[in-house]
Design a protein around this motif. Sequence first.
Motif, PDB file in Angstrom:
ATOM      1  N   UNK A 148     -14.587  -5.116   4.874  1.00  0.00           N
ATOM      2  CA  UNK A 148     -14.377  -3.754   5.577  1.00  0.00           C
ATOM      3  C   UNK A 148     -13.175  -3.680   5.755  1.00  0.00           C
ATOM      4  N   UNK A 149     -12.085  -3.871   5.057  1.00  0.00           N
ATOM      5  CA  UNK A 149     -10.713  -3.737   5.168  1.00  0.00           C
ATOM      6  C   UNK A 149     -10.237  -2.503   5.349  1.00  0.00           C
ATOM      7  N   UNK A 150     -11.015  -1.488   4.300  1.00  0.00           N
ATOM      8  CA  UNK A 150     -10.646  -0.062   4.305  1.00  0.00           C
ATOM      9  C   UNK A 150     -11.607   0.898   4.777  1.00  0.00           C
ATOM     10  N   UNK A 151     -11.240   2.085   5.216  1.00  0.00           N
ATOM     11  CA  UNK A 151     -12.186   3.145   5.368  1.00  0.00           C
ATOM     12  C   UNK A 151     -11.381   4.445   5.241  1.00  0.00           C
ATOM     13  N   UNK A 152     -12.327   5.674   4.963  1.00  0.00           N
ATOM     14  CA  UNK A 152     -11.882   6.847   4.945  1.00  0.00           C
ATOM     15  C   UNK A 152     -11.927   7.343   6.508  1.00  0.00           C
ATOM     16  N   UNK A 203       0.829  -1.270  -0.077  1.00  0.00           N
ATOM     17  CA  UNK A 203      -0.027   0.056  -0.241  1.00  0.00           C
ATOM     18  C   UNK A 203       0.783   1.365  -0.031  1.00  0.00           C
ATOM     19  N   UNK A 204       0.858   2.028  -0.841  1.00  0.00           N
ATOM     20  CA  UNK A 204       1.733   3.244  -1.033  1.00  0.00           C
ATOM     21  C   UNK A 204       0.534   4.405  -0.946  1.00  0.00           C
ATOM     22  N   UNK A 205       0.533   4.975   0.323  1.00  0.00           N
ATOM     23  CA  UNK A 205      -0.819   5.878   0.331  1.00  0.00           C
ATOM     24  C   UNK A 205      -0.287   7.275  -0.342  1.00  0.00           C
ATOM     25  N   UNK A 206       1.040   7.501  -0.478  1.00  0.00           N
ATOM     26  CA  UNK A 206       1.460   8.713  -1.339  1.00  0.00           C
ATOM     27  C   UNK A 206       0.468   8.801  -2.546  1.00  0.00           C
ATOM     28  N   UNK A 207      -0.264   7.919  -2.997  1.00  0.00           N
ATOM     29  CA  UNK A 207      -0.878   8.471  -4.157  1.00  0.00           C
ATOM     30  C   UNK A 207      -2.322   8.106  -4.013  1.00  0.00           C
ATOM     31  N   UNK A 208      -2.787   8.340  -2.738  1.00  0.00           N
ATOM     32  CA  UNK A 208      -4.165   7.801  -2.646  1.00  0.00           C
ATOM     33  C   UNK A 208      -5.098   9.291  -2.735  1.00  0.00           C
ATOM     34  N   UNK A 209      -6.173   8.999  -3.781  1.00  0.00           N
ATOM     35  CA  UNK A 209      -6.898  10.257  -4.126  1.00  0.00           C
ATOM     36  C   UNK A 209      -8.289  10.260  -3.203  1.00  0.00           C
ATOM     37  N   UNK A 210      -8.437   9.239  -2.276  1.00  0.00           N
ATOM     38  CA  UNK A 210      -9.516   9.285  -1.634  1.00  0.00           C
ATOM     39  C   UNK A 210     -10.884   8.855  -2.365  1.00  0.00           C
ATOM     40  N   UNK A 211     -10.753   8.041  -3.359  1.00  0.00           N
ATOM     41  CA  UNK A 211     -12.032   7.786  -4.340  1.00  0.00           C
ATOM     42  C   UNK A 211     -12.913   6.677  -3.743  1.00  0.00           C
ATOM     43  N   UNK A 212     -12.416   6.000  -2.499  1.00  0.00           N
ATOM     44  CA  UNK A 212     -13.152   5.128  -1.742  1.00  0.00           C
ATOM     45  C   UNK A 212     -13.639   4.038  -2.702  1.00  0.00           C
ATOM     46  N   UNK A 213     -13.203   3.891  -3.605  1.00  0.00           N
ATOM     47  CA  UNK A 213     -13.416   2.423  -4.220  1.00  0.00           C
ATOM     48  C   UNK A 213     -12.989   1.208  -3.734  1.00  0.00           C
ATOM     49  N   UNK A 214     -11.541   1.477  -3.114  1.00  0.00           N
ATOM     50  CA  UNK A 214     -11.591   0.098  -2.543  1.00  0.00           C
ATOM     51  C   UNK A 214     -12.388  -0.069  -1.124  1.00  0.00           C
ATOM     52  N   UNK A 215     -12.763   1.033  -0.578  1.00  0.00           N
ATOM     53  CA  UNK A 215     -13.767   0.683   0.404  1.00  0.00           C
ATOM     54  C   UNK A 215     -14.884   0.331   0.006  1.00  0.00           C
ATOM     55  N   UNK A 216     -15.428   0.807  -1.019  1.00  0.00           N
ATOM     56  CA  UNK A 216     -16.940   0.115  -1.336  1.00  0.00           C
ATOM     57  C   UNK A 216     -16.656  -1.306  -1.893  1.00  0.00           C
ATOM     58  N   UNK A 217     -15.520  -1.707  -2.445  1.00  0.00           N
ATOM     59  CA  UNK A 217     -15.510  -3.075  -3.143  1.00  0.00           C
ATOM     60  C   UNK A 217     -15.103  -3.994  -1.795  1.00  0.00           C
ATOM     61  N   UNK A 218     -14.249  -3.686  -0.876  1.00  0.00           N
ATOM     62  CA  UNK A 218     -14.242  -4.345   0.300  1.00  0.00           C
ATOM     63  C   UNK A 218     -15.474  -4.576   1.082  1.00  0.00           C
ATOM     64  N   UNK A 219     -16.049  -3.587   1.290  1.00  0.00           N
ATOM     65  CA  UNK A 219     -17.326  -3.685   1.986  1.00  0.00           C
ATOM     66  C   UNK A 219     -18.613  -4.330   1.238  1.00  0.00           C
ATOM     67  N   UNK A 220     -18.899  -3.835   0.179  1.00  0.00           N
ATOM     68  CA  UNK A 220     -19.930  -4.302  -0.625  1.00  0.00           C
ATOM     69  C   UNK A 220     -19.920  -5.794  -1.439  1.00  0.00           C
ATOM     70  N   UNK A 221     -18.788  -5.750  -1.847  1.00  0.00           N
ATOM     71  CA  UNK A 221     -18.440  -7.009  -2.875  1.00  0.00           C
ATOM     72  C   UNK A 221     -17.546  -8.232  -1.860  1.00  0.00           C
ATOM     73  N   UNK A 222     -16.476  -7.683  -1.077  1.00  0.00           N
ATOM     74  CA  UNK A 222     -15.761  -8.841  -0.652  1.00  0.00           C
ATOM     75  C   UNK A 222     -16.504  -9.208   0.874  1.00  0.00           C
ATOM     76  N   UNK A 223     -17.108  -8.255   1.412  1.00  0.00           N
ATOM     77  CA  UNK A 223     -17.834  -8.424   2.738  1.00  0.00           C
ATOM     78  C   UNK A 223     -16.714  -8.351   3.987  1.00  0.00           C
TER      79      UNK A 223
END
Lengths: 183, 236
Positions: free
Chosen positions: B162-166, B140-160
């Motif tokens: 909740x690994x990520x959060x803003x 995970x290289x946070x230097x490039x995060x643009x806070x789009x929340x796609x990983x948040x939505x994918x982990x919560x809604x598809x993977x079930x």
Amino acid sequence: MTAPKKKLKVATTSLAGCFGCHMSLLDIDERLFTLLEHIEFDRSPLTDIKEVSPDCDIGIIEGGLCNAENVHVLRDFRKNCKILIALGACAINGGLPAQRNHLPLTTILEEVYHTSPGVSNGMIPNDPELPLPLDQVHPIHEVVKIDYFIPGCPPSAEAIWKVLTDLLAGREPELGHGLMHYD
Amino acid sequence: MSHTFTLDGKTISFEEGQTIMQAATKAGVFIPHLCYHPEFKPHGSCKLCTVKVNGRQTASCTMRAIAGMVVESDTPEINDERRTLTQMLFVEGNHFCPSCEKSGNCQLQATAYHLGMMSPHFDHFFPDRPVDASHPEVLLDFNRCILCSLCVRASRDVDGKNVFALSGRGIDTHLIVNAKSGQLADTNFTLHDKAAQVCPVGVILKKREGFAVPIGERSYDKQPISATVEAKQEGY
Ligand code: SF4
Ligand code: SF4
Ligand code: FES
């Protein structure tokens, strides 16, 4: 008979850069001859002239600002050139040298001159002739106004050629798909 | 009543409930976007997809299409604002594309190309954001995060999972990993998670794969980001 057209004076320099952008400029190869029909080089690593002439038309800057001397040279270019071009990633966003920006300068100097493997009895250079490092590396547009930017690490010879020929023809320079690269 | 609206003068049909973005994409009209992904509920946060609807600005990824509306998107004024937003994203993080594994496949970069972003314009923040290399398979290289929340939505809604959060607010908003230690290694995240596939930039990266495809041969080296959407126009 018309008098020969006055050639544009172009100055170039590398600040906190690796000369890769200058190498890319040389990669325009035999088109350099075409270019030289329209321009002459002023201060540049290609001519070894040390000071920018006061009536330069175009200044091309490679590299960002990592020490006090870089800032002086940049200001000198701005004062003496009508158009200033930032060439390459380091001039535009600090590039690789700016990756030191989250580390305190003292920690870096300590590591390079004292604690890194293979260094013994190291001493942090303090000759007054040496330019003082800045605490962070900065892109050049943060210090003076820049008129045009050519991104890339380095920008391709084609991209440089496109911008220069656009400018010489009096067009607004434009890099389309394929020439526009940040890498 | 016919289900159409105009987008930059072009007639676009839509189905009830579709957003402007969905209808435009289906019709082969590209609208720049970063936080929108067709498989997820829109987040409406990046504002790259801003259009003018009957003269007022709105996010086209969240706005439902309404019959007869007049939408402007590809105008110099709106593109200038999109470019400014993109420049702000570049200076808020640390984006050194030449040393980024995502370069050439990155939606932020490709969008900046599309918008003709020649420089970041603003002063750089140069934030200090340590990387998380704890996970055996993923960096995970946070230097490039643009806070789009796609990983948040994918982990919560598809993977079930909740690994990520803003977390945080405003300029302090940042991505966190949902573990006591804050480390990815201490979650049940795997390379096969949907969340491992969706990052539009170079934050969530597979380890030991650096530069397997050389720079110059990557997706947006071959064609601009607008091309995949515009290709749909042919069969339309
Ligand atoms: S994430 Fe995209 S914009 Fe950021 S450094 Fe990587 S390639 Fe460049
Ligand atoms: S890590 Fe990637 S997907 Fe997640 S919020 Fe940041 S930019 Fe978006
Ligand atoms: S794509 Fe619509 S707000 Fe980000």
